[in-house]
Write an enzyme that holds these catalytic residues in place. Structure first.
Site, short mmCIF file in Angstrom:
data_model
loop_
_atom_site.label_atom_id
_atom_site.label_comp_id
_atom_site.label_asym_id
_atom_site.label_seq_id
_atom_site.Cartn_x
_atom_site.Cartn_y
_atom_site.Cartn_z
N GLU A 1 56.68 -8.56 -56.41
CA GLU A 1 57.10 -7.31 -55.50
C GLU A 1 57.02 -5.79 -56.97
OE1 GLU A 1 58.34 -8.39 -51.64
OE2 GLU A 1 60.24 -8.11 -53.00
N LYS B 1 67.03 -7.94 -44.97
CA LYS B 1 67.97 -7.05 -45.81
C LYS B 1 68.78 -6.63 -44.90
CE LYS B 1 64.07 -5.02 -48.11
NZ LYS B 1 63.42 -4.55 -49.06
N HIS C 1 66.37 -10.91 -56.16
CA HIS C 1 65.05 -9.42 -55.56
C HIS C 1 65.97 -8.04 -56.18
CE1 HIS C 1 63.92 -6.15 -52.52
NE2 HIS C 1 63.32 -7.61 -51.61
N SER D 1 55.42 -3.16 -49.16
CA SER D 1 54.79 -2.25 -48.40
C SER D 1 53.29 -2.95 -47.59
CB SER D 1 54.22 -0.76 -48.44
OG SER D 1 55.79 -0.05 -49.08
N GLU E 1 66.47 -5.24 -55.23
CA GLU E 1 67.48 -4.53 -54.76
C GLU E 1 68.94 -5.59 -55.51
OE1 GLU E 1 66.23 -4.50 -50.83
OE2 GLU E 1 64.78 -3.07 -51.36
N GLY F 1 59.48 -0.28 -49.80
CA GLY F 1 59.45 0.91 -48.93
C GLY F 1 59.02 1.88 -49.19
P1 13P Z 1 59.21 -3.04 -47.91
O1 13P Z 1 57.82 -3.98 -47.05
O2 13P Z 1 60.16 -2.80 -46.56
O3 13P Z 1 58.09 -2.87 -48.98
O4 13P Z 1 60.12 -4.33 -48.11
C1 13P Z 1 58.83 -5.55 -49.56
C2 13P Z 1 60.63 -6.48 -50.10
O5 13P Z 1 61.82 -5.64 -50.67
C3 13P Z 1 60.26 -7.76 -49.29
O6 13P Z 1 61.64 -7.95 -50.08
#
Ligand code: 13P
Length: 249
Positions: A167, A11, A95, A213, A97, A173
């Site tokens: 995901e 990220k 993704h 996570s 995000e 997160g």
């Molecule tokens: P985390 O492992 O921090 O939960 O993030 C997962 C993620 O978004 C990977 O692309």
């Protein structure tokens, strides 16, 4: 047998120097590790440093996003051929995000996916439901919609290099992970849509990663599931020791 793929999504973390230190710390843990494929996805500015630092290793490098045009007046954008030109093998697309903060839609995911495949990149396409969708019982519908639009106008032959990452947004997160049963159920839905789009043969070979996570202490449970073909790791991929522990699940 599908070889598992463990990918790090850093990220918006790490400068080129920090990225280089990470690789120096990671490599001694993984020299003899051939069981799984490993890919690092740094921020764009750190990609050349990671390519240089991993050049004599089997570790692949990917972008975290790309634009679908090859070049032109698209301020701030990076294209698939540009990622290829610096030595990237992979790219993350769609993704959550990007969907949440940057206006990515199912349609833009499809455009990017087609451009990535055309440029010879291996796309890691992300799908997953938000908490309200899970609670409303519409997870399967959401995954079906996200995948069927993402896979539009792509032939079975073209889809072969593609990887999908499931995901669940509520697990990213948050320290909450999907149970292996929930993940397996979602993965079966994704594989069913892939079979409809690309045929059984391609769908059987399709790798479907789990993300959300993933940590050293839950990696073994998740990665030992037959339906889970690897992991897309966020927070726990920022530290070389913790990422190495996940790779060695
Ligand atoms: P985390 O492992 O921090 O939960 O993030 C997962 C993620 O978004 C990977 O692309």
């Amino acid at each position: 047998m599908r070889k598992k793929l463990i990918a790090a999504n850093w990220k918006m973390h790490k400068t080129p120097e920090q990225a280089q230190s990470f690789v120096s710390a990671l490599l001694p843990h993984l020299w003899e590790h051939t069981r799984d494929e490993i890919v690092l996805c740094p921020p764009f500015l750190a990609i050349p440093a990671v390519i240089e630092a991993t050049k004599d290793s089997p570790i692949g490098v990917g972008g975290q996003d790309m634009f679908w045009e090859k070049e032109g007046a698209y301020t701030g954008a990076i294209s698939a051929p540009m990622l290829r030109a610096v030595g990237c093998s992979h790219v993350i697309i769609g993704h959550s995000e990007r969907r949440q903060y940057f206006g990515e839609t199912d349609d833009t995911v499809n455009r990017k996916l087609r451009a990535a495949l055309a440029a010879g990149l291996k796309p890691i396409v992300c799908v997953g439901e938000v908490l309200a969708e899970r609670e409303a019982g519409v997870t399967e519908d959401v995954l079906r919609r996200q995948c069927s639009i993402a896979f539009r106008e792509i032939s079975g032959g073209e889809a072969i290099p593609m990887v999908v990452a499931y995901e669940p947004v509520w697990a990213i997160g948050t320290g909450k992970t999907a149970t292996p049963e929930l993940a397996a159920e979602a993965h079966r839905t994704i594989r069913a849509v892939a079979a409809e789009a690309f045929g059984e043969g391609v769908a059987t070979q399709l790798r479907i990663l789990y993300g959300g996570s993933v940590k050293p202490d839950n990696a073994t449970l998740l990665m030992s599931q037959q339906e889970i073909d690897g992991a897309l790791v966020g927070g726990a991929s920022l530290d070389a020791k913790s990422f190495a522990a996940i790779v060695k699940w």
